[in-house]
Design a protein around this motif. Structure first.
Motif, mmCIF file in Angstrom:
data_model
loop_
_atom_site.group_PDB
_atom_site.id
_atom_site.type_symbol
_atom_site.label_atom_id
_atom_site.label_comp_id
_atom_site.label_asym_id
_atom_site.label_seq_id
_atom_site.Cartn_x
_atom_site.Cartn_y
_atom_site.Cartn_z
ATOM 1 N N LEU A 137 -8.295 -3.396 -4.723
ATOM 2 C CA LEU A 137 -7.355 -3.273 -3.048
ATOM 3 C C LEU A 137 -6.392 -3.505 -2.921
ATOM 4 C CD1 LEU A 137 -10.494 -5.043 -1.782
ATOM 5 C CD2 LEU A 137 -10.505 -2.414 -2.087
ATOM 6 N N ILE A 138 -5.444 -4.021 -3.546
ATOM 7 C CA ILE A 138 -3.907 -4.080 -2.776
ATOM 8 C C ILE A 138 -3.125 -2.929 -3.068
ATOM 9 C CG2 ILE A 138 -2.027 -5.449 -3.817
ATOM 10 C CD1 ILE A 138 -4.421 -7.277 -5.490
ATOM 11 N N PRO A 139 -2.714 -2.016 -4.544
ATOM 12 C CA PRO A 139 -2.458 -0.763 -4.035
ATOM 13 C C PRO A 139 -2.744 0.335 -2.858
ATOM 14 C CG PRO A 139 -3.617 -0.896 -5.666
ATOM 15 C CD PRO A 139 -3.648 -2.243 -5.238
ATOM 16 N N PRO A 195 -0.018 0.279 1.540
ATOM 17 C CA PRO A 195 0.191 1.328 1.841
ATOM 18 C C PRO A 195 -0.182 1.514 3.350
ATOM 19 C CG PRO A 195 -1.228 2.072 0.664
ATOM 20 C CD PRO A 195 -1.457 0.708 0.426
ATOM 21 N N LEU A 196 -1.813 0.952 4.323
ATOM 22 C CA LEU A 196 -2.663 1.220 4.389
ATOM 23 C C LEU A 196 -1.498 -0.173 6.012
ATOM 24 C CD1 LEU A 196 -6.522 0.682 4.139
ATOM 25 C CD2 LEU A 196 -4.477 3.202 4.858
ATOM 26 N N LEU A 197 -1.425 -1.118 4.874
ATOM 27 C CA LEU A 197 -0.865 -1.874 6.077
ATOM 28 C C LEU A 197 0.484 -1.992 6.049
ATOM 29 C CD1 LEU A 197 -2.018 -5.164 4.416
ATOM 30 C CD2 LEU A 197 -2.508 -4.240 6.295
ATOM 31 N N SER A 198 0.973 -0.852 5.704
ATOM 32 C CA SER A 198 3.267 -0.239 5.742
ATOM 33 C C SER A 198 3.129 0.346 6.774
ATOM 34 C CB SER A 198 3.484 -0.069 5.167
ATOM 35 O OG SER A 198 3.388 -0.550 3.718
ATOM 36 N N CYS A 199 1.418 1.531 7.569
ATOM 37 C CA CYS A 199 1.511 2.154 8.393
ATOM 38 C C CYS A 199 0.859 1.665 9.542
ATOM 39 C CB CYS A 199 0.500 3.504 7.918
ATOM 40 S SG CYS A 199 0.955 5.011 6.671
ATOM 41 N N LEU A 200 0.785 0.751 9.636
ATOM 42 C CA LEU A 200 0.059 0.015 10.413
ATOM 43 C C LEU A 200 0.769 -0.733 11.695
ATOM 44 C CD1 LEU A 200 -2.164 -0.950 12.474
ATOM 45 C CD2 LEU A 200 -2.357 -2.322 11.434
ATOM 46 N N PHE A 201 1.966 -1.332 10.404
ATOM 47 C CA PHE A 201 3.080 -2.063 10.946
ATOM 48 C C PHE A 201 4.640 -1.129 11.100
ATOM 49 C CE2 PHE A 201 4.376 -3.010 6.856
ATOM 50 C CZ PHE A 201 5.938 -2.248 6.661
ATOM 51 N N SER A 202 4.661 0.121 10.417
ATOM 52 C CA SER A 202 5.028 0.763 10.839
ATOM 53 C C SER A 202 5.246 1.456 12.587
ATOM 54 C CB SER A 202 5.710 2.155 10.256
ATOM 55 O OG SER A 202 5.511 1.396 9.214
ATOM 56 N N ALA A 214 3.239 9.705 -2.370
ATOM 57 C CA ALA A 214 3.718 8.433 -1.686
ATOM 58 C C ALA A 214 4.839 8.740 -1.095
ATOM 59 C CB ALA A 214 4.154 7.746 -3.313
ATOM 60 N N PHE A 215 5.702 9.245 -1.596
ATOM 61 C CA PHE A 215 7.384 9.497 -0.929
ATOM 62 C C PHE A 215 6.918 10.652 0.295
ATOM 63 C CE2 PHE A 215 9.394 9.357 -5.340
ATOM 64 C CZ PHE A 215 9.819 8.562 -4.821
ATOM 65 N N THR A 216 5.543 11.335 0.221
ATOM 66 C CA THR A 216 5.991 11.628 1.874
ATOM 67 C C THR A 216 5.064 11.218 2.829
ATOM 68 O OG1 THR A 216 5.082 13.888 0.564
ATOM 69 C CG2 THR A 216 4.427 13.919 3.233
ATOM 70 N N ILE A 217 4.277 9.853 2.210
ATOM 71 C CA ILE A 217 3.846 8.971 3.597
ATOM 72 C C ILE A 217 4.894 8.262 3.566
ATOM 73 C CG2 ILE A 217 2.415 7.341 3.598
ATOM 74 C CD1 ILE A 217 0.644 8.375 1.837
ATOM 75 N N LYS A 218 5.433 7.841 2.575
ATOM 76 C CA LYS A 218 6.803 6.964 2.522
ATOM 77 C C LYS A 218 7.829 7.315 3.979
ATOM 78 C CE LYS A 218 8.048 4.225 -0.575
ATOM 79 N NZ LYS A 218 8.955 3.552 -2.112
ATOM 80 N N LEU A 219 8.459 8.098 3.558
ATOM 81 C CA LEU A 219 9.713 9.399 4.321
ATOM 82 C C LEU A 219 8.597 9.237 5.638
ATOM 83 C CD1 LEU A 219 11.145 11.374 1.959
ATOM 84 C CD2 LEU A 219 11.858 9.287 2.319
ATOM 85 N N SER A 220 7.883 10.113 6.405
ATOM 86 C CA SER A 220 6.864 9.419 6.899
ATOM 87 C C SER A 220 7.239 8.168 7.908
ATOM 88 C CB SER A 220 5.610 10.972 6.990
ATOM 89 O OG SER A 220 4.378 9.249 6.622
ATOM 90 N N LEU A 221 7.060 7.265 7.456
ATOM 91 C CA LEU A 221 7.089 5.788 8.182
ATOM 92 C C LEU A 221 8.571 5.696 8.083
ATOM 93 C CD1 LEU A 221 4.195 3.985 5.905
ATOM 94 C CD2 LEU A 221 4.008 5.068 8.194
ATOM 95 N N ILE A 244 3.716 -9.597 0.141
ATOM 96 C CA ILE A 244 2.842 -9.938 -0.871
ATOM 97 C C ILE A 244 1.602 -8.646 -1.745
ATOM 98 C CG2 ILE A 244 0.456 -12.067 -1.584
ATOM 99 C CD1 ILE A 244 1.369 -13.127 1.337
ATOM 100 N N MET A 245 1.455 -7.928 -1.302
ATOM 101 C CA MET A 245 1.038 -7.277 -1.892
ATOM 102 C C MET A 245 1.673 -6.834 -2.814
ATOM 103 S SD MET A 245 -2.261 -5.919 0.205
ATOM 104 C CE MET A 245 -3.420 -7.038 0.541
ATOM 105 N N SER A 246 2.907 -5.915 -2.189
ATOM 106 C CA SER A 246 4.228 -4.764 -2.557
ATOM 107 C C SER A 246 4.711 -5.837 -3.505
ATOM 108 C CB SER A 246 4.645 -4.641 -1.469
ATOM 109 O OG SER A 246 4.835 -3.722 -1.335
ATOM 110 N N ALA A 247 5.069 -7.232 -3.465
ATOM 111 C CA ALA A 247 5.378 -7.903 -4.773
ATOM 112 C C ALA A 247 4.689 -8.069 -6.585
ATOM 113 C CB ALA A 247 5.642 -9.040 -4.630
#
Length: 279
Positions: A21-23, A27-34, A97-104, A148-151
């Motif tokens: 569940l961590i990975p 990214p879901l949390l990254s999308c939300l806080f972005s 993964a890179f597409t999602i990251k750059l879109s954020l 925490i999850m990314s670490a």
């Protein structure tokens, strides 16, 4: 500090049946806080003393290191591919993964520069109006949980290398050797954070050294060694040479600028502490 206190516990959960569940959540949390950060920037609006951001050679190279820091997951790619049920799908997953990251990253960066310009701070959260307490609290909470999850995700491959070197058993979830290694990683992180409070300088230094090597230099050199000798071989050598050369030059300048700023920051902090003590 919430991240530092609890990340060592999550480091030990890679054998837990719920660790998958961590990975997924990170990214879901990254999308939300972005999205929340974008909303906070727009609601804050342009300040009255707005000035355009001035680009200089120094700011460009420092930004180069910070930008590369965001792609620090390169070091964990071999581990990710090894853990996949279908390793042949690795290129597609990385592209996604890179597409999602750059879109954020791109919308947050562009919006922040358009609204704050030369007043933008190393941490964009400090530019958001502090009167939005609920919004700021939600963003900080989401960022902390995601960190925490990314670490856990990015630190696990490195920790496993150290554990293999000292003969720690991965099946023993709470073995003392594993616990010592993971706690040591957290302790080193605490020391770095306390010694250099400005995290953006650490980002620039790491991005210009290790991550730059993993992103530009080593992949180009490996491709030169492994490239298939066909009619495109000289073009491949040329492109790889340009990539490696750019990585070396930009990395050296970025590293020098980062070290200079870190030393200056430490000197200023030490001088302030001595003045406070003497007074």
């Amino acid at each position: 500090f919430l991240n530092l206190r609890f990340s060592h516990r999550l480091y030990l959960l890679d054998n837990c049946p719920y660790s998958a569940l961590i990975p997924v959540m990170a990214p879901l949390l990254s999308c939300l806080f972005s999205v929340l950060i974008l909303w906070g920037i727009v609601q804050t609006g342009k300040p009255d003393n707005y000035t355009p951001y001035k680009i200089s050679a120094k700011s460009w190279f420092l930004s180069f290191g910070k930008f590369l820091f965001a792609f620090g997951g390169h070091s964990a790619f071999p581990n990710f591919q090894k853990e996949m049920k279908k390793p042949r799908n690795f290129p597609g997953s990385i592209l996604l993964a890179f597409t999602i990251k750059l879109s954020l990253y791109i919308p947050v960066g562009i919006t922040g520069m358009l609204y704050f310009g030369g007043l933008v701070k190393p941490n964009i959260l400090n530019n958001i109006d502090p009167s939005f307490r609920v919004l700021n609290g939600c963003i900080l909470l989401l960022v902390t949980v995601q960190a925490i999850m990314s670490a856990t995700i990015l630190g696990n491959p490195v920790a496993e290398m150290v554990e293999d070197a000292i003969g720690a058993q991965h099946k023993a979830v709470f073995g003392w050797k594993r616990l010592a290694v993971r706690l040591a990683f957290v302790a080193v992180t605490v020391v770095i954070c306390e010694a250099i409070p400005r995290f953006d300088l650490i980002m620039a230094l790491i991005g210009g050294t290790t991550i730059n090597t993993a992103v530009f230099i080593l992949p180009s050199l490996f491709h030169i060694k492994l490239a298939k000798k066909d009619s495109w071989i000289y073009l491949k050598y040329t492109l790889d040479g340009i990539s490696a050369t750019f990585g070396v030059v930009a990395g050296c300048v970025c590293t020098f600028a980062s070290v200079f700023h870190i030393v200056d920051e430490l000197s200023t902090s030490l001088s302030t502490s001595l003045i406070s003590c003497s007074s």
